[in-house]
Design a protein around this motif. Structure first.
Motif, PDB file in Angstrom:
ATOM      1  N   SER A   1      53.510 -34.850  -2.945  1.00 50.28           N
ATOM      2  CA  SER A   1      52.341 -35.700  -2.771  1.00 50.28           C
ATOM      3  C   SER A   1      51.156 -34.797  -2.454  1.00 50.28           C
ATOM      4  O   SER A   1      51.209 -34.007  -1.505  1.00 50.28           O
ATOM      5  N   LEU A   2      50.120 -34.925  -3.262  1.00 52.05           N
ATOM      6  CA  LEU A   2      48.904 -34.144  -3.038  1.00 52.05           C
ATOM      7  C   LEU A   2      47.707 -35.081  -2.867  1.00 52.05           C
ATOM      8  O   LEU A   2      46.565 -34.656  -2.956  1.00 52.05           O
ATOM      9  N   ASP A   3      48.004 -36.336  -2.598  1.00 49.81           N
ATOM     10  CA  ASP A   3      46.962 -37.357  -2.580  1.00 49.81           C
ATOM     11  C   ASP A   3      46.503 -37.695  -1.163  1.00 49.81           C
ATOM     12  O   ASP A   3      47.207 -37.466  -0.190  1.00 49.81           O
ATOM     13  N   ASN A   4      45.279 -38.278  -1.094  1.00 52.19           N
ATOM     14  CA  ASN A   4      44.725 -38.798   0.162  1.00 52.19           C
ATOM     15  C   ASN A   4      44.652 -37.754   1.259  1.00 52.19           C
ATOM     16  O   ASN A   4      44.838 -38.048   2.436  1.00 52.19           O
ATOM     17  N   MET A   5      44.391 -36.511   0.851  1.00 49.89           N
ATOM     18  CA  MET A   5      44.214 -35.411   1.806  1.00 49.89           C
ATOM     19  C   MET A   5      42.908 -34.692   1.505  1.00 49.89           C
ATOM     20  O   MET A   5      42.432 -34.731   0.365  1.00 49.89           O
ATOM     21  N   PRO A   6      42.329 -34.020   2.500  1.00 54.44           N
ATOM     22  CA  PRO A   6      41.170 -33.175   2.219  1.00 54.44           C
ATOM     23  C   PRO A   6      41.520 -32.146   1.140  1.00 54.44           C
ATOM     24  O   PRO A   6      42.675 -31.726   1.013  1.00 54.44           O
ATOM     25  N   PHE A   7      40.529 -31.729   0.371  1.00 55.85           N
ATOM     26  CA  PHE A   7      40.775 -30.891  -0.807  1.00 55.85           C
ATOM     27  C   PHE A   7      41.582 -29.643  -0.489  1.00 55.85           C
ATOM     28  O   PHE A   7      42.575 -29.342  -1.170  1.00 55.85           O
TER      29      PHE A   7
ATOM     30  N   GLN B   1      43.494 -28.972   2.024  1.00 56.65           N
ATOM     31  CA  GLN B   1      44.843 -29.312   2.464  1.00 56.65           C
ATOM     32  C   GLN B   1      45.716 -29.629   1.253  1.00 56.65           C
ATOM     33  O   GLN B   1      46.863 -29.177   1.158  1.00 56.65           O
ATOM     34  N   SER B   2      45.176 -30.375   0.307  1.00 58.38           N
ATOM     35  CA  SER B   2      45.900 -30.666  -0.927  1.00 58.38           C
ATOM     36  C   SER B   2      46.200 -29.385  -1.694  1.00 58.38           C
ATOM     37  O   SER B   2      47.288 -29.207  -2.250  1.00 58.38           O
ATOM     38  N   LEU B   3      45.229 -28.486  -1.700  1.00 54.24           N
ATOM     39  CA  LEU B   3      45.397 -27.228  -2.412  1.00 54.24           C
ATOM     40  C   LEU B   3      46.539 -26.408  -1.810  1.00 54.24           C
ATOM     41  O   LEU B   3      47.326 -25.772  -2.527  1.00 54.24           O
ATOM     42  N   SER B   4      46.658 -26.426  -0.487  1.00 56.58           N
ATOM     43  CA  SER B   4      47.737 -25.709   0.186  1.00 56.58           C
ATOM     44  C   SER B   4      49.099 -26.268  -0.215  1.00 56.58           C
ATOM     45  O   SER B   4      50.034 -25.519  -0.512  1.00 56.58           O
ATOM     46  N   HIS B   5      49.201 -27.598  -0.241  1.00 57.69           N
ATOM     47  CA  HIS B   5      50.466 -28.222  -0.658  1.00 57.69           C
ATOM     48  C   HIS B   5      50.750 -27.939  -2.131  1.00 57.69           C
ATOM     49  O   HIS B   5      51.894 -27.713  -2.517  1.00 57.69           O
ATOM     50  N   ALA B   6      49.695 -27.940  -2.952  1.00 60.36           N
ATOM     51  CA  ALA B   6      49.869 -27.673  -4.383  1.00 60.36           C
ATOM     52  C   ALA B   6      50.405 -26.261  -4.610  1.00 60.36           C
ATOM     53  O   ALA B   6      51.286 -26.044  -5.456  1.00 60.36           O
TER      54      ALA B   6
ATOM     55  N   HIS C   1      54.131 -35.133   7.172  1.00 62.56           N
ATOM     56  CA  HIS C   1      54.236 -34.443   5.885  1.00 62.56           C
ATOM     57  C   HIS C   1      52.948 -33.711   5.531  1.00 62.56           C
ATOM     58  O   HIS C   1      52.968 -32.541   5.115  1.00 62.56           O
ATOM     59  N   ARG C   2      51.831 -34.378   5.692  1.00 62.71           N
ATOM     60  CA  ARG C   2      50.557 -33.773   5.292  1.00 62.71           C
ATOM     61  C   ARG C   2      50.157 -32.602   6.177  1.00 62.71           C
ATOM     62  O   ARG C   2      49.440 -31.701   5.741  1.00 62.71           O
ATOM     63  N   ASN C   3      50.643 -32.607   7.407  1.00 60.40           N
ATOM     64  CA  ASN C   3      50.326 -31.507   8.317  1.00 60.40           C
ATOM     65  C   ASN C   3      51.366 -30.390   8.270  1.00 60.40           C
ATOM     66  O   ASN C   3      51.419 -29.538   9.172  1.00 60.40           O
TER      67      ASN C   3
END
Length: 353
Positions: free
Chosen positions: A287-293, A295-300, A267-269
């Motif tokens: 989920s935007l947690d427990n990821m490098p910033f 990477q989280s920003l991309s999902h957001a 999921h995170r990748n």
């Protein structure tokens, strides 16, 4: 709620942001958009020693939230009050969220909940139309409304829960007028209103919403069935994609196990659509947690784009049409015809002569 949190212990290991415990797999309702009606596993209450073990396991890390609910109605569990008290005594800093259809929340039960320390109580009401409510839930609306009115009386509402939300699942025949009436009712009762689109339960139910490309919120939570088996998520009603079993391992061991990590990594990748059953499931909470910033920003960014385009929550005049690439994946099943009998069980063998 979803933004860039870091749920890790000092040694760097992850822990779940939410544990959902199915204290009972029985329900008194017949909602056609819930897998309860087609589930084949045994309908049973969780045994108390297992429940106590799970709660004890959760004291080993700073659990942010717990929900004694999954695929059942908590208030048909005869031990639910004792279980809520145990949660509150063992996990005083953990947010306690409770979900119910409200039918069993009699005035007597509401009074028992006063002072329990529930942080958020959700009631799935779904419609204020008596005929439609009967068709959806299998109940008489007036009894549930009487319970809701008693619950939300300003004299006791704040004693029952810090927040109270009435929920409507928006189906393909839910009108704009119904939604607006629902909002007005919530306003009159002084509670939060939450209107949400229909999930497709891994592709089993016809929903016009497409499969998101961002990480699903379930990769940072743990969903424990009444047997102790850990399901992949609330959509995995049979535990087909089990992550482990808390009868044999601790909550933290299951969450950090190889099966859990596989789904978290995919999921995170950005590979959600490559893994079964996530590739056909349109559950849209991120989920935007427990990821490098970044990477989280991309999902957001993908999450906000999805919400802006498809508007899965809130009032809508008409449900969106499926995008062409997703339409081919949808089963030809109307929401109004989803009440299907559970798969027949194999007949028991005759007793030996």
């Amino acid at each position: 709620m979803f933004m860039f949190n870091n749920f890790r212990t000092p040694d760097g290991g992850e822990y779940p942001r939410l544990v959902s415990v199915e204290t009972t797999s029985r329900c008194n309702a017949e909602c056609p958009f819930c897998p309860y009606n087609v589930r084949s596993r045994e309908k049973t209450h969780m045994v108390q020693p297992l429940f106590e073990k799970i709660i004890e396991d959760c004291t080993e890390f700073p659990l942010p939230a717990i929900e004694p609910f999954l695929n059942g109605e908590p208030f048909v569990d005869p031990k639910i009050m004792d279980r809520l008290e145990l949660i509150r005594s063992k996990l005083p800093k953990t947010k306690l969220r409770v979900y119910s259809n409200g039918y069993a929340l009699s005035p007597k039960r509401v009074d028992e909940l006063c002072g329990m320390g529930i942080d958020h109580l959700y009631i799935s009401l779904n419609t204020l139309n008596p005929e439609k409510y009967k068709a959806i839930m299998g109940f008489k609306l007036e009894r549930t409304l009487e319970n809701v009115r008693y619950l939300t009386d300003p004299v006791r509402a704040h004693k029952v829960a810090g927040k109270i939300t009435l929920r409507m699942t928006r189906m393909e025949d839910t009108t704009l007028e119904e939604q607006e009436e629902f909002k007005r009712f919530c306003d009159r009762q002084g509670v939060r209103c939450f209107i949400v689109g229909l999930f497709n339960y891994k592709g089993d139910i016809n929903s016009p919403l497409p499969v998101p490309t961002y990480a699903c919120e379930h990769v940072t939570r743990l969903d424990i069935l009444s047997s102790g088996k850990v399901a992949l998520c609330c959509m995995d009603q049979e535990g087909t994609y089990s992550l482990g079993d808390v009868n044999n391992h601790s909550v933290l061991e299951v969450f950090r196990g190889a099966a859990s990590r596989k789904y978290q990594d995919m999921h995170r990748n950005g590979r959600r659509k490559e893994i079964e059953p996530c590739g056909t499931c349109n559950l849209f909470w991120p989920s935007l947690d427990n990821m490098p910033f970044f990477q989280s920003l991309s999902h957001a960014a993908r999450f906000w784009a999805y919400f802006a385009i498809h508007r899965p929550i809130g009032v809508r005049d008409q449900p969106p049409k499926p995008c062409p690439e997703h339409a081919a994946q949808l089963p030809d099943v109307s929401v109004n015809t989803l009440k299907r009998p559970a798969p027949a069980r194999e007949p028991a063998a005759p007793p030996a002569a």
